[in-house]
Design a protein around this motif. Structure first.
Motif, mmCIF file in Angstrom:
data_model
loop_
_atom_site.group_PDB
_atom_site.id
_atom_site.type_symbol
_atom_site.label_atom_id
_atom_site.label_comp_id
_atom_site.label_asym_id
_atom_site.label_seq_id
_atom_site.Cartn_x
_atom_site.Cartn_y
_atom_site.Cartn_z
ATOM 1 N N LEU A 188 -0.913 15.982 6.425
ATOM 2 C CA LEU A 188 -0.346 14.794 7.064
ATOM 3 C C LEU A 188 -0.863 13.483 6.467
ATOM 4 O O LEU A 188 -0.056 12.578 6.213
ATOM 5 N N PRO A 189 -2.171 13.303 6.233
ATOM 6 C CA PRO A 189 -2.628 12.029 5.646
ATOM 7 C C PRO A 189 -1.951 11.722 4.312
ATOM 8 O O PRO A 189 -1.602 10.576 4.023
ATOM 9 N N LYS A 190 -1.760 12.762 3.494
ATOM 10 C CA LYS A 190 -1.114 12.570 2.197
ATOM 11 C C LYS A 190 0.344 12.144 2.383
ATOM 12 O O LYS A 190 0.854 11.263 1.688
ATOM 13 N N TYR A 191 1.016 12.787 3.347
ATOM 14 C CA TYR A 191 2.413 12.433 3.622
ATOM 15 C C TYR A 191 2.521 11.021 4.180
ATOM 16 O O TYR A 191 3.405 10.258 3.794
ATOM 17 N N ARG A 192 1.620 10.663 5.100
ATOM 18 C CA ARG A 192 1.690 9.337 5.718
ATOM 19 C C ARG A 192 1.519 8.243 4.666
ATOM 20 O O ARG A 192 2.243 7.245 4.674
ATOM 21 N N ARG A 193 0.562 8.415 3.774
ATOM 22 C CA ARG A 193 0.380 7.420 2.714
ATOM 23 C C ARG A 193 1.639 7.327 1.839
ATOM 24 O O ARG A 193 2.076 6.242 1.479
ATOM 25 N N ALA A 194 2.191 8.497 1.497
ATOM 26 C CA ALA A 194 3.390 8.495 0.654
ATOM 27 C C ALA A 194 4.561 7.834 1.367
ATOM 28 O O ALA A 194 5.325 7.077 0.762
ATOM 29 N N LEU A 195 4.708 8.098 2.671
ATOM 30 C CA LEU A 195 5.820 7.519 3.432
ATOM 31 C C LEU A 195 5.721 5.995 3.459
ATOM 32 O O LEU A 195 6.709 5.286 3.245
ATOM 33 N N TYR A 196 4.515 5.477 3.698
ATOM 34 C CA TYR A 196 4.341 4.023 3.723
ATOM 35 C C TYR A 196 4.480 3.430 2.319
ATOM 36 O O TYR A 196 5.039 2.352 2.133
ATOM 37 N N ALA A 197 3.970 4.138 1.316
ATOM 38 C CA ALA A 197 4.043 3.620 -0.052
ATOM 39 C C ALA A 197 5.483 3.579 -0.556
ATOM 40 O O ALA A 197 5.897 2.616 -1.209
ATOM 41 N N THR A 198 6.269 4.621 -0.247
ATOM 42 C CA THR A 198 7.663 4.620 -0.696
ATOM 43 C C THR A 198 8.464 3.535 0.005
ATOM 44 O O THR A 198 9.382 2.959 -0.570
ATOM 45 N N THR A 199 8.106 3.253 1.255
ATOM 46 C CA THR A 199 8.783 2.183 1.983
ATOM 47 C C THR A 199 8.397 0.819 1.426
ATOM 48 O O THR A 199 9.230 -0.079 1.297
ATOM 49 N N LEU A 200 7.133 0.676 1.072
ATOM 50 C CA LEU A 200 6.624 -0.618 0.621
ATOM 51 C C LEU A 200 7.066 -0.938 -0.805
ATOM 52 O O LEU A 200 7.443 -2.075 -1.110
ATOM 53 N N TYR A 201 7.033 0.056 -1.682
ATOM 54 C CA TYR A 201 7.267 -0.201 -3.100
ATOM 55 C C TYR A 201 8.654 0.223 -3.585
ATOM 56 O O TYR A 201 9.026 -0.073 -4.718
#
Length: 352
Positions: free
Chosen positions: A246-259
């Motif tokens: 989950l931590p890896k997914y959460r970071r990826a989800l926020y990063a894909t939204t941000l960048y």
């Protein structure tokens, strides 16, 4: 995109045909369930809107494998299909079209055995560009307000003809500078580091600057955007499980939204976070929509996977920049008159 029996007779077998034969039928072939399907999808779109699901697309895949770039008759058939797709989106209220370009397919290879032996590199390059231009222009004319998503697997590994095809897609917009071409990067849907998402748009820009013509690259700069895709849940028979922590997914989800731009796509196979019991699924057997889009049984999602649902509270925020605090670099976001801070690795101590 498979030709109907009446169209198969018209497909040219001559090498590198540059124009459809004179006897090629111009009338649009309408599927027999056209009116029923429009009614069905329009109703589905209207039902989804109150739930906040208002960004729905018509998905097509560039299959079957065929010499699209050398056979003008095939190109004409696909052009008619895309025109029909535009009419469908306009009449049903769908947001636009999502085309899986199958970017690693052999049709993007100059050496593919399906092309006539006499087809030169120049003929194939020109044909790929013309194909992309004409089929997307047919869609745009039928649905001027429609959005365009191009799904691709790692463009770095795509066949060389994929880039002329992309050039044609960019040219299809003509003088309409407001039409955006969103390039969706599947890339196996595996999460990467935050830095990778942050730097990827620039890496793509550098690659396109080398592979596209100056005119096409300038169009990409003004009308192209990068969209990331994630696939957090996998199924073993009917049992859903997490593909990664989950931590890896959460970071990826926020990063894909941000960048990324415009969207983050979450693949949700087997119903995703929907629960569709067998008796309810049976009630929808009469529907005309089939394939992966059909209504089918989906088991309840375990509560342990609820955290993987595609919910994020910065989707409409403005990214202002970053600021160093307590030895961490925090992203600064503005949302509805408030400032939010995003810490990728948490904070070593609280803020006050």
């Amino acid at each position: 995109l498979t030709p109907y029996p009446s169209e198969e007779q018209q497909v040219s077998i001559s090498p590198s045909s540059v124009a459809p034969p004179a006897n090629m039928q111009e009338e649009q072939i309408i599927p027999g369930n056209w009116d029923a399907l429009i009614t069905e999808i329009r109703a589905a779109v209207n039902r989804l809107k109150p739930a906040g699901l208002d960004q729905n697309f018509l998905r097509l895949t560039l299959t079957p494998e065929a010499p699209y770039f050398t056979d003008a008759s095939l190109r004409k058939i696909v052009e008619n299909r895309l025109r029909l797709a535009g009419e469908f989106c306009r009449k049903t209220g769908l947001r636009g079209i999502a085309i899986d370009t199958q970017s690693q397919n052999e049709i993007y290879d100059y050496r593919w055995a399906g092309y006539p032996v006499s087809s030169s590199t120049e003929i194939l390059t020109q044909g790929a560009r013309q194909f992309g231009k004409e089929i997307l222009r047919a869609f745009i004319r039928a649905c001027p307000e429609g959005e365009i998503l191009l799904l691709a697997q790692s463009p770095e590994l795509s066949g060389p003809l994929w880039f002329p095809f992309l050039e044609g897609v960019l040219e299809s917009t003509g003088a309409a500078t407001t039409i955006q071409i969103h390039l969706v990067l599947n890339d196996n849907n595996l999460p990467k580091s935050v830095e990778s998402y942050k730097n990827h748009p620039q890496r793509m820009r550098s690659m396109f600057q080398q592979r596209l013509s100056t005119t096409s690259f300038n169009r990409w700069e003004h009308q192209g955007s990068i969209v990331f895709s994630l696939d957090p849940i996998r199924y073993q028979d009917d049992i859903p499980t997490a593909r990664y922590p989950l931590p890896k997914y959460r970071r990826a989800l926020y990063a894909t939204t941000l960048y990324g731009n415009a969207y983050t796509l979450i693949s949700a196979r087997q119903g995703g976070w929907w629960h569709i019991p067998p008796d309810l699924a049976t009630q929808f057997k009469h529907l005309h929509q089939g394939g992966n889009a059909r209504v089918s049984f989906a088991p309840p999602v375990p509560t342990t996977l609820e955290a993987y649902a595609p919910r994020i509270d910065i989707s409409d925020a403005i990214h202002i920049g970053n600021i160093p605090i307590n030895g961490e670099v925090l992203e600064v976001l503005k949302q509805k008159g408030k400032i939010k801070l995003l810490a990728w690795n948490g904070l070593s101590k609280g803020l006050c």
